[in-house]
Design an enzyme around this catalytic site. Structure first.
Site, PDB file in Angstrom:
ATOM      1  N   ASP A 199       0.861  -1.191   0.000  1.00 15.49           N
ATOM      2  CA  ASP A 199       0.000   0.000   0.000  1.00 15.49           C
ATOM      3  C   ASP A 199       0.899   1.243   0.000  1.00 15.49           C
ATOM      4  O   ASP A 199       1.675   1.456   0.926  1.00 15.49           O
ATOM      5  CB  ASP A 199      -0.887  -0.029   1.247  1.00 15.49           C
ATOM      6  CG  ASP A 199      -1.935   1.076   1.246  1.00 15.49           C
ATOM      7  OD1 ASP A 199      -2.969   0.889   1.884  1.00 15.49           O
ATOM      8  OD2 ASP A 199      -1.711   2.137   0.625  1.00 15.49           O
ATOM      9  N   ASP A 225      -3.372   2.121  -5.595  1.00 20.48           N
ATOM     10  CA  ASP A 225      -2.119   2.116  -4.826  1.00 20.48           C
ATOM     11  C   ASP A 225      -1.949   0.898  -3.929  1.00 20.48           C
ATOM     12  O   ASP A 225      -1.074   0.869  -3.084  1.00 20.48           O
ATOM     13  CB  ASP A 225      -2.022   3.402  -3.988  1.00 20.48           C
ATOM     14  CG  ASP A 225      -2.714   3.295  -2.642  1.00 20.48           C
ATOM     15  OD1 ASP A 225      -3.785   2.684  -2.580  1.00 20.48           O
ATOM     16  OD2 ASP A 225      -2.161   3.823  -1.663  1.00 20.48           O
ATOM     17  N   GLU A 226      -2.780  -0.100  -4.136  1.00 19.62           N
ATOM     18  CA  GLU A 226      -2.840  -1.182  -3.168  1.00 19.62           C
ATOM     19  C   GLU A 226      -3.026  -2.535  -3.865  1.00 19.62           C
ATOM     20  O   GLU A 226      -3.840  -2.639  -4.786  1.00 19.62           O
ATOM     21  CB  GLU A 226      -4.088  -0.898  -2.330  1.00 19.62           C
ATOM     22  CG  GLU A 226      -4.138  -1.479  -0.981  1.00 19.62           C
ATOM     23  CD  GLU A 226      -5.500  -1.164  -0.357  1.00 19.62           C
ATOM     24  OE1 GLU A 226      -5.984  -1.993   0.384  1.00 19.62           O
ATOM     25  OE2 GLU A 226      -6.084  -0.097  -0.653  1.00 19.62           O
TER      26      GLU A 226
HETATM   27  N1  DCP Z   1      -8.621   8.127  -2.125  1.00 15.25           N
HETATM   28  C1  DCP Z   1      -9.687   8.979  -2.443  1.00 15.25           C
HETATM   29  N2  DCP Z   1     -10.757   9.108  -1.576  1.00 15.25           N
HETATM   30  C2  DCP Z   1     -10.775   8.422  -0.411  1.00 15.25           C
HETATM   31  C3  DCP Z   1      -9.711   7.561  -0.061  1.00 15.25           C
HETATM   32  C4  DCP Z   1      -8.634   7.446  -0.953  1.00 15.25           C
HETATM   33  O1  DCP Z   1      -9.676   9.587  -3.509  1.00 15.25           O
HETATM   34  N3  DCP Z   1     -11.820   8.574   0.432  1.00 15.25           N
HETATM   35  C5  DCP Z   1      -7.474   8.031  -3.055  1.00 15.25           C
HETATM   36  C6  DCP Z   1      -6.361   8.979  -2.680  1.00 15.25           C
HETATM   37  C7  DCP Z   1      -5.303   8.117  -2.070  1.00 15.25           C
HETATM   38  C8  DCP Z   1      -5.504   6.794  -2.742  1.00 15.25           C
HETATM   39  O2  DCP Z   1      -6.907   6.717  -3.042  1.00 15.25           O
HETATM   40  O3  DCP Z   1      -3.994   8.649  -2.289  1.00 15.25           O
HETATM   41  C9  DCP Z   1      -5.085   5.612  -1.902  1.00 15.25           C
HETATM   42  O4  DCP Z   1      -5.872   5.517  -0.718  1.00 15.25           O
HETATM   43  P1  DCP Z   1      -5.290   5.092   0.669  1.00 15.25           P
HETATM   44  O5  DCP Z   1      -6.435   4.812   1.558  1.00 15.25           O
HETATM   45  O6  DCP Z   1      -4.255   4.021   0.491  1.00 15.25           O
HETATM   46  O7  DCP Z   1      -4.599   6.417   1.237  1.00 15.25           O
HETATM   47  P2  DCP Z   1      -3.184   7.026   0.936  1.00 15.25           P
HETATM   48  O8  DCP Z   1      -2.348   6.152   0.055  1.00 15.25           O
HETATM   49  O9  DCP Z   1      -3.355   8.410   0.426  1.00 15.25           O
HETATM   50  O10 DCP Z   1      -2.544   7.139   2.385  1.00 15.25           O
HETATM   51  P3  DCP Z   1      -1.937   5.961   3.308  1.00 15.25           P
HETATM   52  O11 DCP Z   1      -0.499   6.330   3.487  1.00 15.25           O
HETATM   53  O12 DCP Z   1      -2.717   6.023   4.565  1.00 15.25           O
HETATM   54  O13 DCP Z   1      -2.119   4.677   2.556  1.00 15.25           O
HETATM   55 MG    MG Z   2      -2.158   4.114   0.444  1.00 16.62          MG
END
Ligand code: DCP
Ligand code: MG
Length: 359
Positions: free
Chosen positions: A11, A106-107
């Site tokens: 992730d 991203d996962e």
């Molecule tokens: N995303 C979005 N709306 C949301 C949640 C996520 O558009 N409610 C998008 C933006 C994030 C991406 O999906 O960058 C990946 O989600 P993650 O939950 O993995 O969050 P992040 O990668 O941003 O942060 P973390 O470091 O907690 O994984």
């Molecule tokens: Mg993430």
């Protein structure tokens, strides 16, 4: 017999925000978010770890985020770029295993049970993947390593950002015992509160109930809960994700006050949907059309009907039906289709309306 697998859940850290910082060094060390503008009732997609110190998080209204952190820099999302980066990361994953299940941009879950690199050490494989992503893509990624998907996903969060955590097979029992129930896949706020009332806070508490007691309280989910509380999850990594629907939606800067205003927005939304549908390469067949409406008071309704096309007349009917549920100004309008892979289309045709109302 329980199957022993080696699963890595990867992730990326603050994915969209990390890419924006990579591409604009001025943003590094500042509190930044990616999302819509506060003036246009936008929401935050994500933010970097600096911004998280101010209590900002995904799905928060951009206006609220700005209030909590007045110097927050909000960058407009560039989805095409994020999709491209996601593909590049996926290419790195592919050099370690063919068994990859993407969960979002991203996962992904990687089954590395058969991977011969690093003498088959999943810990070293995860380290190598993370180092390669950092070197070639220039963003950081966290990983969880465990004998199954459920634990790998929990583990990837354990040492975030830019870290990894391993749960060895012999550690599963102790690790899961202490786990709060809301960490379990499928246990949301409602189930957590119900469990709290029953005196269940951790998996160890869950273990004290028999499988049949759990079924009595939680229905068909009881059996799964029993397994999860013991750290058992037999789900395989699914390399082909089957899409169930495609949709587009828009939150309007100014509420749409009347049905007529809503109907006027449909052609534009339908055109955006058509663009998304093109990407499916005709591999799927439509079996339903639906409309989603969120009213100004945040009450949401979805109306759908059986259909084999994405036709305008049906969207109009659905929109009229949905709007009449409350006849109040509309803040969000969405439309879409439910789809099935082409070889499996044996849905009947018809024009019944089915209604669901979610508050
Ligand atoms: N995303 C979005 N709306 C949301 C949640 C996520 O558009 N409610 C998008 C933006 C994030 C991406 O999906 O960058 C990946 O989600 P993650 O939950 O993995 O969050 P992040 O990668 O941003 O942060 P973390 O470091 O907690 O994984
Ligand atoms: Mg993430």
């Amino acid at each position: 017999m329980e199957i022993q697998r080696k699963i890595i859940h990867c992730d990326c850290d603050s994915f969209y925000a990390s890419i924006e910082m990579r591409d604009n060094p001025d943003l590094v060390d500042k509190a930044i978010a990616v999302g819509g503008s506060p003036e246009r009732r936008g929401v935050i997609a994500t933010c970097n770890y600096e911004a998280r110190k101010f209590g900002i998080h995904s799905a928060m209204a951009s206006a609220t985020a700005r209030k909590r952190c007045p110097h927050l820099i909000i960058v407009k999302p560039d989805m095409e770029k994020y999709r491209w980066v996601s593909q590049q990361i996926h290419k790195i994953f592919e050099t370690y295993t063919a068994l990859i299940e993407p969960l979002s941009l991203d996962e992904a879950y990687l089954d590395v049970t058969e991977c011969k690199k690093y003498r088959g050490s999943a810990t070293l494989i995860a380290e190598a993947i993370r180092a390669e992503v950092q070197e070639k893509i220039r963003i950081t990624i966290s990983a969880g390593i465990a004998p199954n998907k459920f634990l790998a996903k929990i583990a990837s969060d354990w040492n975030k950002p830019n870290g990894q955590f391993i749960i060895l097979p012999e550690e599963v029992d102790d690790f899961v015992a202490l786990l709060p129930v809301n960490k379990l896949h499928g246990v949301g706020n409602v189930t957590t509160s119900k469990m709290k009332r029953l005196g269940i806070q951790t998996c160890n508490d869950l273990r004290k109930l028999s499988s049949s007691q759990l079924q009595k309280y939680f229905g068909s989910f009881g059996q799964t809960l029993h397994q999860l509380s013991l750290g058992i999850d037999q789900r395989a990594v699914q390399t082909q994700r089957i899409r169930k629907s495609v949709s587009v939606e828009n939150t309007y800067a100014i509420d749409l006050p009347t049905l007529k205003n809503c109907l006027e927005e449909l052609p534009d939304l339908r055109q955006q949907l058509a663009k998304r549908m093109e990407k499916l390469n005709g591999d799927y067949a439509i079996h339903k059309q639906f409309i989603k409406i969120k009213f100004h008071d945040f009450v949401q309704t979805t109306v759908e009907m059986l259909s084999k096309t994405s036709c305008m007349e049906n969207y109009k009917k659905l929109c009229t039906e949905g709007f009449s549920r409350r006849s109040k100004p509309v803040r969000l309008l969405g439309l879409g289709v439910r789809i099935v892979p082409k070889e499996k289309t044996n849905e009947p045709t018809g024009n019944q309306l089915t209604l669901t109302l979610e508050d």
